[in-house]
Design a protein around this motif. Structure first.
Motif, mmCIF file in Angstrom:
data_model
loop_
_atom_site.group_PDB
_atom_site.id
_atom_site.type_symbol
_atom_site.label_atom_id
_atom_site.label_comp_id
_atom_site.label_asym_id
_atom_site.label_seq_id
_atom_site.Cartn_x
_atom_site.Cartn_y
_atom_site.Cartn_z
ATOM 1 N N PHE A 12 1.038 -1.500 -0.495
ATOM 2 C CA PHE A 12 0.245 -0.095 -0.212
ATOM 3 C C PHE A 12 0.878 1.055 0.170
ATOM 4 C CE2 PHE A 12 -2.705 -3.148 1.664
ATOM 5 C CZ PHE A 12 -3.726 -3.244 0.571
ATOM 6 N N LEU A 13 0.961 2.361 -1.202
ATOM 7 C CA LEU A 13 1.439 3.522 -1.144
ATOM 8 C C LEU A 13 0.770 4.462 -0.752
ATOM 9 C CD1 LEU A 13 2.269 3.218 -4.837
ATOM 10 C CD2 LEU A 13 3.313 2.531 -3.400
ATOM 11 N N THR A 14 1.276 5.770 -0.212
ATOM 12 C CA THR A 14 1.358 6.498 0.871
ATOM 13 C C THR A 14 1.176 7.744 0.301
ATOM 14 O OG1 THR A 14 1.971 5.166 2.748
ATOM 15 C CG2 THR A 14 1.702 7.765 2.717
ATOM 16 N N GLY A 15 0.147 8.696 0.336
ATOM 17 C CA GLY A 15 0.482 9.432 -0.033
ATOM 18 C C GLY A 15 1.035 10.609 0.338
ATOM 19 N N LEU A 16 0.688 11.867 0.679
ATOM 20 C CA LEU A 16 0.524 13.122 1.840
ATOM 21 C C LEU A 16 -0.459 12.721 3.056
ATOM 22 C CD1 LEU A 16 1.017 16.501 -0.343
ATOM 23 C CD2 LEU A 16 2.727 15.730 1.275
ATOM 24 N N PRO A 17 0.827 12.238 3.918
ATOM 25 C CA PRO A 17 0.063 11.915 5.776
ATOM 26 C C PRO A 17 -0.551 13.339 6.187
ATOM 27 C CG PRO A 17 2.588 10.781 5.576
ATOM 28 C CD PRO A 17 2.235 11.696 4.096
ATOM 29 N N GLY A 18 -1.971 12.727 5.977
ATOM 30 C CA GLY A 18 -2.544 13.796 7.028
ATOM 31 C C GLY A 18 -3.461 15.218 6.188
ATOM 32 N N LEU A 19 -3.555 14.917 4.468
ATOM 33 C CA LEU A 19 -4.243 15.740 3.675
ATOM 34 C C LEU A 19 -4.251 14.493 2.842
ATOM 35 C CD1 LEU A 19 -1.279 18.040 3.188
ATOM 36 C CD2 LEU A 19 -2.964 18.688 4.815
ATOM 37 N N GLU A 20 -4.707 13.174 2.785
ATOM 38 C CA GLU A 20 -5.690 12.229 2.264
ATOM 39 C C GLU A 20 -7.024 13.065 2.022
ATOM 40 O OE1 GLU A 20 -4.947 11.693 5.384
ATOM 41 O OE2 GLU A 20 -3.439 10.687 4.930
ATOM 42 N N LEU A 86 -7.384 8.941 -7.980
ATOM 43 C CA LEU A 86 -8.751 7.641 -7.737
ATOM 44 C C LEU A 86 -8.554 7.504 -6.246
ATOM 45 C CD1 LEU A 86 -7.415 5.816 -11.118
ATOM 46 C CD2 LEU A 86 -9.360 7.899 -10.802
ATOM 47 N N GLY A 87 -7.522 7.591 -6.093
ATOM 48 C CA GLY A 87 -7.715 7.197 -4.477
ATOM 49 C C GLY A 87 -7.045 5.349 -4.421
ATOM 50 N N LEU A 88 -6.315 4.811 -4.975
ATOM 51 C CA LEU A 88 -5.908 3.503 -4.909
ATOM 52 C C LEU A 88 -5.138 3.499 -4.663
ATOM 53 C CD1 LEU A 88 -7.454 2.574 -9.094
ATOM 54 C CD2 LEU A 88 -8.816 2.506 -5.898
ATOM 55 N N ARG A 89 -4.565 3.137 -3.223
ATOM 56 C CA ARG A 89 -3.288 2.473 -3.144
ATOM 57 C C ARG A 89 -2.351 1.045 -3.042
ATOM 58 N NH1 ARG A 89 -4.723 3.757 2.516
ATOM 59 N NH2 ARG A 89 -2.317 3.943 3.208
ATOM 60 N N GLU A 90 -3.182 0.198 -3.578
ATOM 61 C CA GLU A 90 -2.152 -0.639 -3.928
ATOM 62 C C GLU A 90 -2.084 -1.157 -4.722
ATOM 63 O OE1 GLU A 90 -4.294 -5.434 -2.561
ATOM 64 O OE2 GLU A 90 -5.430 -4.138 -2.853
ATOM 65 N N VAL A 91 -0.417 -1.947 -4.332
ATOM 66 C CA VAL A 91 0.495 -2.125 -5.774
ATOM 67 C C VAL A 91 0.176 -3.327 -5.683
ATOM 68 C CG1 VAL A 91 2.113 -1.066 -5.059
ATOM 69 C CG2 VAL A 91 2.259 -1.347 -7.223
ATOM 70 N N ALA A 92 0.340 -4.116 -7.167
ATOM 71 C CA ALA A 92 0.791 -6.056 -6.663
ATOM 72 C C ALA A 92 2.792 -6.040 -6.973
ATOM 73 C CB ALA A 92 0.555 -6.217 -8.171
ATOM 74 N N LEU A 93 2.742 -6.756 -6.444
ATOM 75 C CA LEU A 93 4.523 -6.817 -5.742
ATOM 76 C C LEU A 93 5.430 -6.324 -7.162
ATOM 77 C CD1 LEU A 93 6.466 -7.391 -4.066
ATOM 78 C CD2 LEU A 93 7.004 -10.427 -4.198
ATOM 79 N N ASP A 94 5.012 -7.507 -8.008
ATOM 80 C CA ASP A 94 5.872 -7.428 -9.160
ATOM 81 C C ASP A 94 5.434 -5.473 -10.247
ATOM 82 O OD1 ASP A 94 5.880 -10.118 -9.350
ATOM 83 O OD2 ASP A 94 4.611 -11.181 -10.146
#
Length: 630
Positions: A12-20, A86-94
């Motif tokens: 799961f990737l991170t944007g700017l914490p606290g500013l979602e 898009l608010g999509l944070r999940e990324v596959a390992l590959d």
């Protein structure tokens, strides 16, 4: 995202914490930066390919740098925009491993390209007679191939080793894209080999490259300091400015990010994310800007894209002389900063930023007043008119000021010049009228608070606003007489925009009516408004000093601070410009130009800041956009 999910193959990737809450808004400047990066570097490649005079070693290396920046932007773009748009944070390992491979590969490539460009500068300055024999086309191709092989070869093992590791910790990454140290930290197996290999790659590439670049400039300085002529020394060093800027843009954020990762455990997660954005986004965006500003061939070719006749692009001084000597034409030449023509591209950066802030700040004030019900009051209606006036002042001058600094054109036709005079002076008169109306608002609120709502009704406020606009529109109309004058002096104006007194000086007709009318207009508008504002504050002070409580006195005066600041910001530059025009004939033209720019830009820039700082409703609304607590 729990710790118990041991067998998961996604992160799961991170944007700017606290500013979602404002990620969607943040996607706008991020998209703009990516568009600027992709457009700028593509234009550099196109210009180098299509301009025969740029088929030289230095520009081949610049093409490599542009390709690298395009690759780096393309590597981070997918995950950044999916998070923010898009608010999509999940990324596959590959996918994650592929991304970190490309990000680190292009980073090493950029470092290597910067090293080869340093070598190019060493040869050009230290051994200019052998430059063309040392840096031949086959040798440049070999250097490009070596850079690519080194970058790819060193990074192939990293994703392969990470692929074999088990990940049993919280799979939350600390950036908006996958990086080798970030993924490695989430593994629950021994990562000493990965860590050692990562350190080896960094030291053998970025570390060695940085040391060699520094040594290159030591040799360059040694050679340059041995040149007898100061002009030749400066000329030699000037060829290195673009490269030095690119090196600083690349290495400074990277060093800062490394320091925070190693020693800044106290630093907030937000500061780490921002530094990583600087590291990966700033060089691809600014490198094309730096090389366009400092490379004459690229700059001229870029300008041809915006002009139908390439032959129309001349050196500023020649162009000025040729146009100024044609006194029978109806074309005038605007002036930038006399004697500083070669620095115009650099000046364009702060001026573009100022205009962007003027437009953004005043639009935000208008938006807040329109959408915030608690601000539908007389004082804020007048503030909206002030913001609209400042916005129009910016719009009336932006095309000529930036047109000069960007090298697009210094010419302006007589009709366009008169139109600009009408709007510049008309809007100044409008701003003075609005400030007077705001002084009346403060006078009524403090001296007669019980009747405030009955005196300043919505219909009366609208009447004030219409009167202010009509007064300005009608009183400035006689400037049309400038159209019928004969101009026999050199058609060179002394500012980056047209002013009435500036154009009047070039006429050889009878200008007494215009001179007297302009003086009368200044007295009846700006001076009268200033006197009435002063009288308003005399009454306000008289009323405030009659209040028994010191706290109430301060509270009453506090409501006037923003307006007083706006009055000073408007009138002080006007007084300064008037003094310079009347009594400063001995001053350099540069002083006149600076005062003119302050007069035009300072109030529209500062008014939104003043009212945002001092008005609670605007400040609260601004903070809501950034999800901050009051």
């Amino acid at each position: 995202m729990s710790d118990s999910n041991y067998t998961g193959t996604s992160f799961f990737l991170t944007g700017l914490p606290g500013l979602e809450a404002v990620h969607t808004w943040l996607s706008i400047p991020l998209c703009a930066m990516y568009v600027a990066s992709l457009t700028g570097n593509s234009l550099i490649l196109w210009v180098v390919r299509s301009e025969p005079s740029l088929h030289q070693p230095m520009y081949y290396f610049l093409s490599m740098l542009a390709v690298t920046d395009l690759g780096l932007s393309a590597s981070t773009l997918p995950s950044m925009l999916t998070i923010y748009m898009l608010g999509l944070r999940e990324v596959a390992l590959d996918v994650c491993l592929a991304q970190l491979f490309f990000i680190h590969t292009f980073s090493i490539m950029e470092s290597s390209v910067l090293l080869t460009m340093a070598f190019d500068r060493v040869v050009a300055i230290s051994n200019p007679l052998r430059y063309s024999t040392i840096l031949t086309s086959p040798r440049i191709a070999s250097l490009g191939l070596a850079i690519t092989v080194r970058s790819i070869g060193l990074h192939i093992p990293a994703p392969i080793m990470l692929k074999k590791l088990p990940y049993c910790r919280n799979r939350l990454l600390s950036h908006s894209y996958c990086l080798h140290p970030d993924v490695m930290k989430l593994a629950c197996a021994d990562t000493h080999i990965n860590s050692a290999y990562g350190l080896f790659v960094v030291l053998s590439t970025l570390g060695v490259d940085a040391v060699l670049i520094v040594l290159s400039y030591v040799l360059i300085l040694h050679t340059v300091l041995s040149i007898a002529s100061k002009a030749e020394r400066l000329k030699a060093l000037n060829t290195c400015v673009s490269h030095i800027c690119s090196v600083l843009l690349f290495y400074t954020p990277m060093i800062g990010l490394s320091m925070i990762h190693r020693f800044g455990r106290w630093a907030s997660p937000c500061s780490r994310v921002l530094l990583s954005y600087l590291h990966f986004l700033t060089p691809p965006v600014l490198n094309p800007v730096v090389y366009t500003i400092k490379t004459k061939q690229i700059r001229i070719r870029m300008l041809r894209l915006f002009r139908s006749d390439g032959a129309g692009i001349r050196e500023p001084q020649d162009h000025l002389f040729m146009s100024a000597s044609t006194t029978n034409s109806s074309v005038f030449i605007l002036t930038g900063f006399p004697g500083l023509d070669q620095y115009y591209p650099w000046f364009s950066i702060p001026f573009s930023s100022i205009y962007a802030m003027v437009f953004l700040g005043n639009c935000l004030v208008l938006h807040v007043i329109r959408t915030e019900p608690s601000m539908h009051e007389p004082m804020f209606y007048l503030l909206a008119l002030l913001a609209l006036t400042d916005l129009c002042i910016g719009l009336s001058t932006v095309h000529t000021v930036l047109g000069i600094l960007w090298g697009l054109s210094q010419e302006i036709s007589l009709d366009a010049c008169i139109s600009q005079i009408y709007f510049v002076h008309g809007l100044s008169c409008t701003e003075s009228g609005v400030l007077l109306a705001m002084a009346f608002d403060r006078f009524t609120a403090i001296c007669n608070p019980l009747r405030y709502t009955s005196i300043l009704t919505n219909s009366r406020v609208i009447q004030f606003m219409v009167t202010i606009v009509l007064r300005s529109a009608v009183s400035i109309l006689p400037v049309i007489r400038l159209k019928f004058f004969h101009y026999c002096r050199p058609h060179v104006l002394s500012h980056s925009f047209c002013l009435h007194q500036d154009l009047l000086r070039l006429a050889c007709s009878d200008i007494r009516f215009n001179s007297f009318y302009a003086l009368a207009l200044v007295i009846c508008t700006l001076l009268l408004d200033a006197v009435l504002i002063l009288i308003s504050y005399v009454f306000i002070l008289y009323t405030v000093l009659a209040i028994a409580s010191q706290e109430e006195r301060l509270k009453s005066l506090q409501t006037c601070v923003s307006h007083l600041c706006a009055v000073l910001v408007f009138y002080i530059p006007i007084i300064g410009l008037t003094m310079v025009h009347r009594f400063g004939k001995h001053l350099s033209p540069l002083v006149h130009v600076l005062m003119g720019n302050i007069y035009i830009l300072f109030p529209p820039l500062m008014n939104p800041i003043i009212y945002s700082v001092k008005t609670q409703q605007i400040r609260s609304r601004m903070k809501k956009w950034f999800s901050l607590k009051m």
